[in-house]
Scaffold this motif. Structure first.
Motif, PDB file in Angstrom:
ATOM      1  N   ALA A 328      -2.381   7.208  -5.113  1.00 55.66           N
ATOM      2  CA  ALA A 328      -2.510   8.537  -4.595  1.00 55.66           C
ATOM      3  C   ALA A 328      -1.921   9.054  -2.900  1.00 55.66           C
ATOM      4  O   ALA A 328      -2.621  10.281  -2.815  1.00 55.66           O
ATOM      5  N   ILE A 329      -1.387   7.619  -2.315  1.00 56.09           N
ATOM      6  CA  ILE A 329      -0.568   8.639  -1.435  1.00 56.09           C
ATOM      7  C   ILE A 329       0.536   8.500  -1.092  1.00 56.09           C
ATOM      8  O   ILE A 329       1.417   7.177  -1.674  1.00 56.09           O
ATOM      9  N   PRO A 330       1.107   9.536  -1.349  1.00 62.04           N
ATOM     10  CA  PRO A 330       3.153   9.874  -1.018  1.00 62.04           C
ATOM     11  C   PRO A 330       3.493   8.202  -0.544  1.00 62.04           C
ATOM     12  O   PRO A 330       3.308   7.747   0.843  1.00 62.04           O
ATOM     13  N   GLU A 331       4.728   7.692  -1.032  1.00 65.09           N
ATOM     14  CA  GLU A 331       5.836   6.656  -0.617  1.00 65.09           C
ATOM     15  C   GLU A 331       5.663   7.025   0.884  1.00 65.09           C
ATOM     16  O   GLU A 331       5.627   6.153   1.942  1.00 65.09           O
ATOM     17  N   THR A 332       5.824   8.118   1.627  1.00 62.83           N
ATOM     18  CA  THR A 332       6.375   8.105   2.881  1.00 62.83           C
ATOM     19  C   THR A 332       5.692   8.033   3.796  1.00 62.83           C
ATOM     20  O   THR A 332       6.008   8.325   5.229  1.00 62.83           O
ATOM     21  N   LEU A 333       3.908   8.638   2.881  1.00 59.47           N
ATOM     22  CA  LEU A 333       2.733   8.660   3.858  1.00 59.47           C
ATOM     23  C   LEU A 333       2.288   7.428   4.157  1.00 59.47           C
ATOM     24  O   LEU A 333       1.606   7.638   5.209  1.00 59.47           O
ATOM     25  N   ILE A 334       2.378   6.292   3.426  1.00 62.75           N
ATOM     26  CA  ILE A 334       1.137   5.495   3.298  1.00 62.75           C
ATOM     27  C   ILE A 334       2.135   4.359   4.569  1.00 62.75           C
ATOM     28  O   ILE A 334       0.430   3.680   4.844  1.00 62.75           O
ATOM     29  N   GLU A 335       2.826   4.299   5.012  1.00 59.60           N
ATOM     30  CA  GLU A 335       2.572   3.040   6.790  1.00 59.60           C
ATOM     31  C   GLU A 335       1.110   3.968   7.636  1.00 59.60           C
ATOM     32  O   GLU A 335       1.433   3.524   8.220  1.00 59.60           O
ATOM     33  N   VAL A 376       8.428  -1.701   0.115  1.00 64.57           N
ATOM     34  CA  VAL A 376       9.047  -1.255   1.921  1.00 64.57           C
ATOM     35  C   VAL A 376       7.274  -1.925   2.764  1.00 64.57           C
ATOM     36  O   VAL A 376       7.342  -2.527   3.253  1.00 64.57           O
ATOM     37  N   ALA A 377       6.752  -0.699   1.968  1.00 64.89           N
ATOM     38  CA  ALA A 377       5.086  -1.585   2.345  1.00 64.89           C
ATOM     39  C   ALA A 377       4.088  -2.274   2.363  1.00 64.89           C
ATOM     40  O   ALA A 377       3.767  -2.529   2.668  1.00 64.89           O
ATOM     41  N   GLN A 378       5.017  -2.951   1.006  1.00 63.59           N
ATOM     42  CA  GLN A 378       4.685  -4.483   0.981  1.00 63.59           C
ATOM     43  C   GLN A 378       4.488  -5.455   1.974  1.00 63.59           C
ATOM     44  O   GLN A 378       3.742  -6.447   2.222  1.00 63.59           O
ATOM     45  N   GLY A 379       6.145  -5.266   2.338  1.00 62.65           N
ATOM     46  CA  GLY A 379       6.118  -6.187   3.442  1.00 62.65           C
ATOM     47  C   GLY A 379       5.876  -6.338   4.970  1.00 62.65           C
ATOM     48  O   GLY A 379       5.139  -6.880   5.528  1.00 62.65           O
ATOM     49  N   LYS A 380       5.003  -4.884   4.745  1.00 63.76           N
ATOM     50  CA  LYS A 380       4.518  -3.937   6.286  1.00 63.76           C
ATOM     51  C   LYS A 380       3.028  -4.540   6.080  1.00 63.76           C
ATOM     52  O   LYS A 380       2.453  -5.569   6.765  1.00 63.76           O
ATOM     53  N   LEU A 381       2.253  -4.268   5.039  1.00 67.33           N
ATOM     54  CA  LEU A 381       1.196  -4.810   5.152  1.00 67.33           C
ATOM     55  C   LEU A 381       0.855  -6.704   4.668  1.00 67.33           C
ATOM     56  O   LEU A 381       0.169  -7.386   5.354  1.00 67.33           O
ATOM     57  N   LEU A 382       2.220  -7.041   4.160  1.00 67.75           N
ATOM     58  CA  LEU A 382       1.976  -8.915   4.487  1.00 67.75           C
ATOM     59  C   LEU A 382       1.692  -9.462   5.686  1.00 67.75           C
ATOM     60  O   LEU A 382       1.606 -10.553   6.100  1.00 67.75           O
ATOM     61  N   ARG A 383       2.409  -8.998   6.435  1.00 66.81           N
ATOM     62  CA  ARG A 383       2.734  -8.806   8.442  1.00 66.81           C
ATOM     63  C   ARG A 383       1.180  -8.440   8.698  1.00 66.81           C
ATOM     64  O   ARG A 383       0.571  -9.407   9.641  1.00 66.81           O
ATOM     65  N   ALA A 384       1.141  -7.715   8.529  1.00 64.27           N
ATOM     66  CA  ALA A 384      -0.759  -7.223   8.908  1.00 64.27           C
ATOM     67  C   ALA A 384      -1.865  -8.244   8.149  1.00 64.27           C
ATOM     68  O   ALA A 384      -1.996  -8.097   9.365  1.00 64.27           O
ATOM     69  N   LEU A 385      -1.614  -8.765   7.372  1.00 65.06           N
ATOM     70  CA  LEU A 385      -2.401  -9.648   6.477  1.00 65.06           C
ATOM     71  C   LEU A 385      -1.708 -11.054   7.663  1.00 65.06           C
ATOM     72  O   LEU A 385      -3.102 -11.737   7.666  1.00 65.06           O
ATOM     73  N   ARG A 392       1.282   1.263  15.333  1.00 61.23           N
ATOM     74  CA  ARG A 392       1.333   2.231  14.575  1.00 61.23           C
ATOM     75  C   ARG A 392       2.966   2.353  14.141  1.00 61.23           C
ATOM     76  O   ARG A 392       3.888   2.349  15.266  1.00 61.23           O
ATOM     77  N   VAL A 393       3.019   3.387  13.732  1.00 65.12           N
ATOM     78  CA  VAL A 393       4.416   3.935  13.547  1.00 65.12           C
ATOM     79  C   VAL A 393       4.910   5.144  15.073  1.00 65.12           C
ATOM     80  O   VAL A 393       4.208   5.858  15.322  1.00 65.12           O
ATOM     81  N   GLY A 394       6.099   4.853  15.092  1.00 63.99           N
ATOM     82  CA  GLY A 394       6.048   5.070  16.773  1.00 63.99           C
ATOM     83  C   GLY A 394       5.511   4.362  17.564  1.00 63.99           C
ATOM     84  O   GLY A 394       6.156   4.809  19.115  1.00 63.99           O
ATOM     85  N   GLY A 395       5.060   3.187  17.506  1.00 64.19           N
ATOM     86  CA  GLY A 395       4.421   2.688  18.923  1.00 64.19           C
ATOM     87  C   GLY A 395       5.568   1.540  19.373  1.00 64.19           C
ATOM     88  O   GLY A 395       6.296   1.414  18.309  1.00 64.19           O
ATOM     89  N   THR A 396       4.753   1.064  20.084  1.00 65.81           N
ATOM     90  CA  THR A 396       6.009  -0.014  20.691  1.00 65.81           C
ATOM     91  C   THR A 396       4.830  -1.304  20.645  1.00 65.81           C
ATOM     92  O   THR A 396       5.884  -2.372  21.797  1.00 65.81           O
TER      93      THR A 396
END
Length: 600
Positions: A328-335, A376-385, A392-396
């Motif tokens: 239900a979340i657009p791909e551009t907003l999932i991250e 792309v989102a799968q890759g970031k989710l894998l890293r978080a796990l 965060r988006v824009g974070g350092t």
């Protein structure tokens, strides 16, 4: 004899001249007086001879069937030994629950057999078939004391005496005379059989038992809403404590506004089938850990409900439970939804906000429809796990999170991995403890319990006084394939409760008004003006030998009845009694209809 040859018990009886046993027609008819204007006796179908025709032996390949269900012959002493070990190792309460649930499944299976092979049997005849099946299976001899069934309200109440209980024999041999009833499987069988037959929860209690020193066992069955303290009975039917018992309690129609503390219909865990109980056992085992869980199954089987219950029975129950529908979340907003946003990360990001991972820290994050995530989102989710932290988006900087991830999908993720649509490394990270939830069509034993639960819920919610279900609607629901699973059953019953008349019963035309496709084994009635036609399209001729050769095109209900009667009478050379047996009705009913159509 070839290995595929099967010998029916009835054929053995005919060859040897040994009677299969009979029921006292006069005493049974007297006891069945609560079934208005219905004759019941030893010659009412399905009779003991009819049922025995369903039992087949294939000694060559070591199989026995009760129609299309495989059976086994087992020494009662072996069952007694198993019972003794379970009581000694698990305790009497858990052992009693296990045997009650096993009996329930057996009773539900036998009710489905009767429904399938004698679909037109009157309710009392179908009910009596259960007593005959139980005797045929060598469990117990059933003596009917009294029974009432109100077709206007679906209310049921019956009393029976059990003779020669095999369960009692083994329990007494192991433990002697005690202070509590011991026919656990038989009580479960009766509950499963009659509940499945009438489409509402009907609970049996053993009021007298040989294991308590009485001369015979006596059992009483009532509709669930007629019993007090029904939760005590359901404690043995439910495999785990978290399975809802309030769903079976006495329910009266009330105001449309529900009390805030009352759980919604979708919040209750309801079921007693072996598949449901197996999933509950898995859930209980993994709940005490922090392992990642992957729920699989078709849409509508209750994956989110199981995920929510996993959190509620886990050590994290006092922490947040955050659910995310990945589809239900657009791909551009999932991250940004998962990991959060820092102020100024993009145009419109006027302030920082945490993502779902941060909000769920310490608790559980439920990722529904995980297969819909982009690569792309799968890759970031894998890293978080893997790292246990998010950025965060824009974070350092990384933010540490302590989250238990629970995922769900209706896709075959292994196939998605092979097709390159899902990362293999993420799949193995999620697939630590998979729990498959079967579709409703594979756990039909739960349908009567779910029907009862949803009916009670929506009667309260909408302030309706709907009495229950007609026999036609029960038969149709038990044969329906439920492509939408539990969610579809819930919607069908809510619709029916709204459409049914006040104080009336739910019928087929109240349920199926949204273009649903009924099973090919269920004939449908098409209304055209003031007349109706039966649609036989798709119904195999072998399903009813009397209808073999019937035209596949719709015909009027009157003409269908006349043709059916004419074929049956002709096939029996004018013998009305034989024709009545062939059609599963009484001679008086057949003669009345035959005279109406000028056939005699």
């Amino acid at each position: 004899m070839g290995v595929s040859d099967r010998i029916s018990l009835a054929e053995v009886a005919r060859a040897t001249g040994v009677a299969l046993g009979s029921f006292d027609s006069a005493s049974v008819a007297k006891a069945m007086g609560g079934f208005a204007s219905t004759h019941i006796g030893g010659d009412t179908h399905p009779t003991i001879a009819d049922i025995s025709e369903c039992l087949f032996f294939s000694p060559g390949d070591g199989r026995i069937w009760l129609q299309d269900q495989r059976m086994v012959l087992l020494h009662t002493e072996a069952l007694g030994a198993m019972r003794r070990e379970m009581v000694d190792s698990m305790g009497i309460e858990k052992a009693r629950g296990l045997f009650t649930r096993a009996g329930y499944v057996s009773g539900a299976r036998d009710a489905q057999l009767v429904r399938k092979h004698w679909p037109d049997a009157d309710p009392p005849a179908a009910a009596m078939a259960g007593t005959r099946l139980h005797a045929l299976e060598g469990v117990v001899k059933v003596e009917l004391v009294s029974v009432t069934y109100d077709p206007d309200t679906s209310g049921y109440e019956g009393e029976f005496i059990w003779h020669n209980s095999s369960e009692d024999d083994e329990h007494i041999a192991a433990y002697g005379i005690g202070g509590s009833p011991a026919c656990w499987m038989q009580v479960g069988y009766a509950t499963g059989y009659v509940s499945t037959l009438f489409g509402r929860l009907i609970v049996f209690r053993e009021t007298m038992c040989r294991s308590m020193g009485q001369a015979q066992c006596r059992v009483v069955g009532k509709s669930a809403d007629k019993w007090d303290n029904i939760e005590e009975d359901m404690r043995y039917l439910n495999a785990r404590e978290f399975v809802d018992t309030a769903a079976y309690a006495r329910s009266e129609a009330g105001p449309a506004d529900l009390a805030p503390s009352e759980a919604a219909a979708g919040d209750a865990m309801v079921g007693a089938s072996s598949a449901f109980n197996a999933a509950c056992h898995q859930l209980s085992r993994v709940a005490r850990t922090s392992a990642t869980v992957l729920f699989t199954g078709e849409s509508g089987v209750g994956k989110e409900k199981f995920a929510s219950m996993l959190h509620r029975i886990s050590p994290r129950k006092d922490q947040p439970f955050i659910a995310v529908n990945c589809a239900a979340i657009p791909e551009t907003l999932i991250e940004s939804e998962l990991f959060g946003v820092e102020r100024g990360a993009y145009t419109g990001a006027s302030h920082s906000r945490p993502g779902r991972f941060e909000r769920a820290s310490g608790g559980t994050l439920f990722l529904d429809e995980i297969g819909m995530l982009s690569f792309v989102a799968q890759g970031k989710l894998l890293r978080a796990l893997q790292e246990g932290e998010v950025e965060r988006v824009g974070g350092t900087r990384g933010i540490a999170v302590d989250v238990r991830v629970v995922a769900a999908t209706n896709e075959d993720l292994r196939l998605a991995v092979r097709e390159g649509r899902f990362r293999e490394d993420l799949f193995f990270r999620l697939n630590v403890f998979p729990i498959h939830l079967p579709p409703l069509r594979e756990r039909r034993d739960d349908i009567p319990l779910l029907m009862n639960h949803f009916l009670n819920h929506y009667r309260r919610k909408h302030g309706c006084n709907t009495g229950g279900f007609t026999q036609a609607s029960v038969r149709t629901l038990l044969n329906y394939d439920f492509p939408g699973n539990i969610r579809e059953l819930q919607n069908l019953i809510e619709r029916a409760v709204i459409m049914a008349d006040a104080d009336g019963l739910i019928d087929v035309h109240h349920l199926f008004t949204g273009g649903e496709t009924l099973s090919a084994e269920v004939m449908t009635l098409r209304m055209q003006g003031s007349s109706g036609t039966l649609n036989f399209e798709g119904v195999p001729a072998c399903a009813n030998p009397v209808l073999a050769g019937a035209t596949a095109s719709p015909q009027s209900l009157e003409q269908t009845e006349r043709d059916t009667l004419e074929r049956a009478i002709s096939a029996c050379q004018g013998n009305l009694s034989a024709a009545a047996r062939r059609l599963g009705t009484t001679r008086a009913k057949l003669a009345y209809r035959a005279r109406k159509h000028s056939l005699i």
